[in-house]
Write an enzyme that holds these catalytic residues in place. Structure first.
Site, PDB file in Angstrom:
ATOM      1  N   LYS A  13       0.791  -1.167  -0.004  1.00 42.30           N
ATOM      2  CA  LYS A  13       0.062   0.041   0.002  1.00 42.30           C
ATOM      3  C   LYS A  13       0.851   1.153   0.012  1.00 42.30           C
ATOM      4  O   LYS A  13       0.736   2.073  -1.011  1.00 42.30           O
ATOM      5  CB  LYS A  13      -0.756   0.169   1.402  1.00 42.30           C
ATOM      6  CG  LYS A  13      -1.785  -1.017   1.563  1.00 42.30           C
ATOM      7  CD  LYS A  13      -2.772  -0.690   2.653  1.00 42.30           C
ATOM      8  CE  LYS A  13      -2.243  -0.518   3.933  1.00 42.30           C
ATOM      9  NZ  LYS A  13      -1.557  -1.747   4.609  1.00 42.30           N
ATOM     10  N   ARG A  88      -8.750   1.407   9.562  1.00 38.98           N
ATOM     11  CA  ARG A  88      -8.379   0.109   9.854  1.00 38.98           C
ATOM     12  C   ARG A  88      -9.583  -0.535  10.250  1.00 38.98           C
ATOM     13  O   ARG A  88      -9.407  -1.683  10.805  1.00 38.98           O
ATOM     14  CB  ARG A  88      -7.170   0.189  10.589  1.00 38.98           C
ATOM     15  CG  ARG A  88      -5.814  -0.193   9.940  1.00 38.98           C
ATOM     16  CD  ARG A  88      -4.781   0.195  10.689  1.00 38.98           C
ATOM     17  NE  ARG A  88      -3.566  -0.637  10.274  1.00 38.98           N
ATOM     18  CZ  ARG A  88      -2.451  -0.257   9.763  1.00 38.98           C
ATOM     19  NH1 ARG A  88      -2.552   1.245   9.370  1.00 38.98           N
ATOM     20  NH2 ARG A  88      -1.322  -1.105   9.437  1.00 38.98           N
ATOM     21  N   ARG A 127      11.494  -6.907   5.108  1.00 46.10           N
ATOM     22  CA  ARG A 127      11.463  -5.248   4.632  1.00 46.10           C
ATOM     23  C   ARG A 127      12.644  -4.668   5.357  1.00 46.10           C
ATOM     24  O   ARG A 127      13.076  -5.057   6.703  1.00 46.10           O
ATOM     25  CB  ARG A 127      10.272  -4.703   5.000  1.00 46.10           C
ATOM     26  CG  ARG A 127      10.065  -3.152   5.119  1.00 46.10           C
ATOM     27  CD  ARG A 127       8.714  -2.713   4.635  1.00 46.10           C
ATOM     28  NE  ARG A 127       7.885  -3.002   6.077  1.00 46.10           N
ATOM     29  CZ  ARG A 127       6.766  -2.765   6.144  1.00 46.10           C
ATOM     30  NH1 ARG A 127       6.198  -2.103   5.153  1.00 46.10           N
ATOM     31  NH2 ARG A 127       5.904  -3.265   7.246  1.00 46.10           N
ATOM     32  N   ARG A 160      12.091  -2.576  11.029  1.00 49.84           N
ATOM     33  CA  ARG A 160      11.107  -2.077  12.109  1.00 49.84           C
ATOM     34  C   ARG A 160      10.770  -3.145  13.210  1.00 49.84           C
ATOM     35  O   ARG A 160      10.703  -4.384  12.760  1.00 49.84           O
ATOM     36  CB  ARG A 160       9.695  -2.071  11.126  1.00 49.84           C
ATOM     37  CG  ARG A 160       9.775  -0.562  10.394  1.00 49.84           C
ATOM     38  CD  ARG A 160       8.489  -0.071   9.744  1.00 49.84           C
ATOM     39  NE  ARG A 160       7.220  -0.795  10.045  1.00 49.84           N
ATOM     40  CZ  ARG A 160       6.112  -0.675   9.656  1.00 49.84           C
ATOM     41  NH1 ARG A 160       6.201  -0.009   8.444  1.00 49.84           N
ATOM     42  NH2 ARG A 160       4.874  -0.955  10.039  1.00 49.84           N
ATOM     43  N   ARG A 171      -0.269  -8.773  13.466  1.00 54.20           N
ATOM     44  CA  ARG A 171      -0.643  -7.617  12.512  1.00 54.20           C
ATOM     45  C   ARG A 171      -1.722  -8.500  11.611  1.00 54.20           C
ATOM     46  O   ARG A 171      -2.486  -7.618  11.272  1.00 54.20           O
ATOM     47  CB  ARG A 171       0.126  -7.008  12.165  1.00 54.20           C
ATOM     48  CG  ARG A 171       1.132  -5.897  13.128  1.00 54.20           C
ATOM     49  CD  ARG A 171       2.556  -5.550  12.738  1.00 54.20           C
ATOM     50  NE  ARG A 171       2.439  -4.918  11.354  1.00 54.20           N
ATOM     51  CZ  ARG A 171       3.452  -4.528  10.318  1.00 54.20           C
ATOM     52  NH1 ARG A 171       4.596  -5.419  10.611  1.00 54.20           N
ATOM     53  NH2 ARG A 171       3.450  -3.851   9.465  1.00 54.20           N
TER      54      ARG A 171
HETATM   55  P1  AMP Z   1       1.701   0.675   9.283  1.00 50.98           P
HETATM   56  O1  AMP Z   1       2.929   1.451   9.129  1.00 50.98           O
HETATM   57  O2  AMP Z   1       0.460   1.105   8.394  1.00 50.98           O
HETATM   58  O3  AMP Z   1       1.877  -0.556   9.030  1.00 50.98           O
HETATM   59  O4  AMP Z   1       1.311   1.117  10.659  1.00 50.98           O
HETATM   60  C1  AMP Z   1       2.294   0.579  11.646  1.00 50.98           C
HETATM   61  C2  AMP Z   1       1.477   0.482  13.063  1.00 50.98           C
HETATM   62  O5  AMP Z   1       0.902   1.979  13.309  1.00 50.98           O
HETATM   63  C3  AMP Z   1       0.109  -0.396  12.973  1.00 50.98           C
HETATM   64  O6  AMP Z   1       0.648  -1.882  13.406  1.00 50.98           O
HETATM   65  C4  AMP Z   1      -0.392   0.223  14.283  1.00 50.98           C
HETATM   66  O7  AMP Z   1      -0.027  -0.115  15.612  1.00 50.98           O
HETATM   67  C5  AMP Z   1      -0.284   1.727  14.043  1.00 50.98           C
HETATM   68  N1  AMP Z   1      -1.313   2.296  13.120  1.00 50.98           N
HETATM   69  C6  AMP Z   1      -1.187   2.757  11.720  1.00 50.98           C
HETATM   70  N2  AMP Z   1      -2.565   3.222  11.499  1.00 50.98           N
HETATM   71  C7  AMP Z   1      -3.158   2.797  12.324  1.00 50.98           C
HETATM   72  C8  AMP Z   1      -4.823   2.994  12.402  1.00 50.98           C
HETATM   73  N3  AMP Z   1      -5.394   3.561  11.213  1.00 50.98           N
HETATM   74  N4  AMP Z   1      -5.379   2.613  13.571  1.00 50.98           N
HETATM   75  C9  AMP Z   1      -4.835   2.245  14.563  1.00 50.98           C
HETATM   76  N5  AMP Z   1      -3.343   1.870  14.433  1.00 50.98           N
HETATM   77  C10 AMP Z   1      -2.796   2.375  13.370  1.00 50.98           C
END
Ligand code: AMP
Length: 211
Positions: A13, A88, A127, A160, A171
């Site tokens: 994404k 989400r 990654r 990460r 996740r």
């Molecule tokens: P991402 O970079 O999109 O994979 O997000 C990394 C982490 O940030 C996720 O695993 C959540 O802990 C938090 N996070 C990001 N976006 C959201 C969201 N819309 N709602 C809740 N937690 C989020």
């Protein structure tokens, strides 16, 4: 143009959303990036979010909804924007609808990157991210030219903390339980793309959608 990118963590994404944002010259709003920035600043929100993020859990709805409500009001969003990693949960989707209604705007398209679990695990565990410019690499399919160094800025690459196997599994489960159902919520705006393929092939299909 208001576009949402939906898909499991590791579906690509972020990569595709950032290419589109450049192409249309509109801002890319990634809640993951915003939260990581807050964590690195050790802000009140960052300190609260860090615990959830390290465990691979979702940050509470109220916190992320607040981020988006403020961000989309910015003048740079007037010509449209792309959301990556938000919404989400169904609560977040409903709150986004309310925010759009208040601004008299509407979501145009939801791009759903459909990706199998084994592909997601492979992408997340391989990654690596640049500490300086946040560019991402895949150790097998898009490796840096020099080990552990960013091709673009020579920054150090790191993994990460939420890209370790147990957290990746957590996740993905949260995605299945809380996020995947948003494909039904947005069924009238949904464009489903097979995300199991190369970055270039996925990009081609997305370009076709917006031709
Ligand atoms: P991402 O970079 O999109 O994979 O997000 C990394 C982490 O940030 C996720 O695993 C959540 O802990 C938090 N996070 C990001 N976006 C959201 C969201 N819309 N709602 C809740 N937690 C989020």
């Amino acid at each position: 143009m208001i576009i949402i990118f939906l898909g499991p963590p590791g579906s690509g994404k972020g990569t595709q959303a950032s290419k589109m944002a450049k192409q249309f010259s509109i801002p890319l709003i990634s809640t993951g990036d915003i939260l990581r920035e807050e964590v690195s600043k050790a802000s009140v929100l960052g300190l609260k979010a860090q615990d959830f993020m390290t465990k691979g859990q979702l940050v509470p709805d109220a916190d992320v909804v607040g981020i988006i409500q403020n961000r989309v009001k910015n003048s740079d969003c007037a010509g449209g924007f792309i959301l990556d990693g938000f919404p989400r949960t169904s609560v977040q989707a409903q709150e986004l609808d309310k925010a759009m209604k208040d601004l008299n705007r509407e979501i145009d398209t939801v791009v759903f990157l459909d990706v199998a679990q084994d592909v997601v695990i492979d992408r997340n565990s391989n990654r690596r991210v640049c500490r300086k410019c946040q560019a991402t690499y895949h150790l097998k399919y898009a490796p840096p030219k020099t080990a552990n160094k960013c091709d673009k800025c020579e920054g150090d690459l790191f993994q990460r903390p939420d890209d370790i196997p147990a957290t990746i599994a957590e996740r993905y489960q949260i995605y299945l339980d809380q996020t995947k159902e948003l494909a039904t919520y947005y069924k009238n705006k949904l464009k489903t793309i097979n995300g199991n393929r190369s970055i270039e092939m996925i990009e081609e299909d997305i370009k076709e959608v917006f031709k």
